[in-house]
Design an enzyme around this catalytic site. Structure first.
Site, short mmCIF file in Angstrom:
data_model
loop_
_atom_site.label_atom_id
_atom_site.label_comp_id
_atom_site.label_asym_id
_atom_site.label_seq_id
_atom_site.Cartn_x
_atom_site.Cartn_y
_atom_site.Cartn_z
N LYS A 107 0.83 -1.21 0.00
CA LYS A 107 0.00 0.00 0.00
C LYS A 107 0.87 1.27 0.00
O LYS A 107 2.06 1.21 0.28
CB LYS A 107 -0.94 -0.02 1.22
CG LYS A 107 -1.88 -1.22 1.22
CD LYS A 107 -2.79 -1.22 0.01
CE LYS A 107 -3.91 -2.23 0.10
NZ LYS A 107 -3.52 -3.64 -0.02
C1 LIG Z 1 -9.81 -3.84 -1.30
C2 LIG Z 1 -9.11 -4.44 -0.12
N1 LIG Z 1 -9.79 -4.57 1.02
C3 LIG Z 1 -9.20 -5.07 2.12
C4 LIG Z 1 -7.90 -5.50 2.11
C5 LIG Z 1 -7.31 -6.10 3.34
O1 LIG Z 1 -6.22 -5.35 3.78
P1 LIG Z 1 -5.21 -5.97 4.84
O2 LIG Z 1 -4.21 -6.79 4.10
O3 LIG Z 1 -4.59 -4.74 5.48
O4 LIG Z 1 -6.01 -6.75 5.80
C6 LIG Z 1 -7.16 -5.38 0.93
C7 LIG Z 1 -5.75 -5.82 0.90
O5 LIG Z 1 -5.05 -5.74 -0.03
C8 LIG Z 1 -7.78 -4.84 -0.22
O6 LIG Z 1 -7.10 -4.73 -1.36
#
Ligand SMILES: Cc1ncc(COP(=O)(O)O)c(C=O)c1O
Length: 391
Positions: free
Chosen positions: A193
């Protein structure tokens, strides 16, 4: 020849998809954190929360250890009846839908728009039933959803809105940040990110009174966090208010986040340069490039997603990915639609064919490397590789 048997890589080093840019300030803060003797949730997390809330112009932000945790907590504190229907987009990462399931609800998938890849508000309207209680839109690739019509629809039907802003920290609509428009915004600080804490996330409730319960639920449901219990003000007993989760961020992770936040806009501008370079250099290839941003919005430029245009090439998407890999270029797929994964097929019945845009995109999409740490040569290598593959 469009399909040579061997691609000879000219790059020595593999171009890692989504490689983070961690600077000297982050490294120094991590060392200072280690030397402080306090690595768990404490003052650095609190400072990171304050600064992130200020960046978003939000009243409050609660740090957690992933966006998945943020989504789960946001859905939990809504206290919806168990088994409620929650509408989300099929064109998202599985975590969006998994969090709905973990909160005890039923994900109902709406289709996405073919051009913007964002949730189709018309399809959301069609999917609303008497059991619907919430909508989880995703600002896909960093492009803001059309929040005005979506919020209007939600308020007409008394639905909560939890924004999955995992891709969209820098995104705005009329100057207001995505993730601050619904009842909750959920952000991700995963390694790929634009701001990373390696793993991490943030819940941003529109109503600041909700922050206390989110904080409690993020740490076992305890009334006092570890910094309060063992910090420099002396020992404090805790009470368990309700069974919570182990979702807190650590000071170790926040050390990185604090300085990542300071460099956020500079990295966005670098990605914008790379984005424009790709737009110019790839325009004549058999690819559909990302749609231009809508007026009065800021795109977070998280993913440069291309669609293989099968009216102009015989090469299938997976073949393009394999050949990019052979040329030492890392690429991603965002995403194969969630309803087509085995568990969702089994639990909701095979809905293949019912979400045509998400399925169409899922078969053609791939994402190019787009990290602020990439050099001009790296970006030129990506273009060179694609030109080689398509000629
Ligand atoms: C659209 C979306 N939602 C949620 C997440 C979940 O994020 P995390 O890996 O911080 O749990 C991601 C992770 O890439 C994502 O792309």
């Amino acid at each position: 020849m469009s399909d040579r048997p061997v691609d000879k890589p000219w790059r020595e080093k593999y171009l890692v998809f989504g490689a983070p840019s961690i600077g000297a300030a982050e490294r120094a803060e991590v060392l200072a954190c280690i030397e402080s003797g306090w690595l768990g949730a404490g003052p650095r997390v609190a400072e990171f929360e304050r600064r992130l809330a200020a960046y978003l112009a939000a009243p409050v932000a609660v740090a957690v250890n992933s966006c998945t945790a943020a989504l789960h907590l946001a859905l939990r504190v809504l206290d919806l009846p168990l088994g409620s229907e929650v509408i989300t987009t099929a064109m998202t990462f599985c975590a969006t839908a998994n969090a709905i399931v973990h909160a005890g609800h039923e994900p109902v998938f709406a289709d996405c728009d073919r051009a913007t890849l964002n949730i189709d508000v018309k399809d959301v309207r069609r999917k609303i039933t008497p059991r619907t209680r919430a909508i989880v839109p995703v600002h896909f690739a960093g492009r803001p959803c059309v929040m005005g019509p979506l919020m209007q629809l939600a308020s007409q039907h008394g639905l909560a809105v939890v924004e999955d802003a995992a891709h969209a920290l820098e995104a705005t609509i009329d100057g207001r940040h995505c993730g601050t428009l619904g009842d909750f915004g959920c952000f991700s600080f995963y390694v790929t990110k634009s701001l990373t804490t390696v793993e991490g996330g943030m819940v941003v409730p529109r109503d600041p009174r909700r922050a206390a319960r989110i904080k409690t639920l993020a740490l076992h449901g305890m009334s006092a966090d570890a910094w309060q219990r063992y910090g420099d003000e002396g020992f404090v007993h805790y009470e368990v208010e309700e069974p919570g989760f182990k979702y807190n961020l650590t000071d170790f992770a926040a050390s990185i986040g604090l300085h990542q936040l300071a460099g956020l806009d500079e990295r966005w501008r670098r990605r914008q340069t790379l984005w424009r370079f790709y737009e110019q250099q790839l325009a004549d290839l058999p690819l559909t490039l990302p749609a231009p941003p809508a007026p009065n919005t800021r795109h977070a430029l998280h993913l440069f997603t291309c669609l293989v245009d099968d009216t102009r090439t015989d090469l299938a998407r997976d073949r393009v990915l394999a050949r990019l890999h052979a040329l030492r270029i890392g690429a991603g797929v965002h995403y194969r639609p969630v309803h087509q994964h085995p568990w969702y097929r089994r639990s909701t019945g095979d809905r293949t064919g019912t979400l045509p845009n998400a399925e169409w995109i899922g078969a053609r999409t791939f994402s190019l490397p787009l990290s602020a740490g990439m050099t001009d040569e790296d970006a030129a290598d990506v273009v060179r590789a694609l030109r080689h593959i398509f000629t």
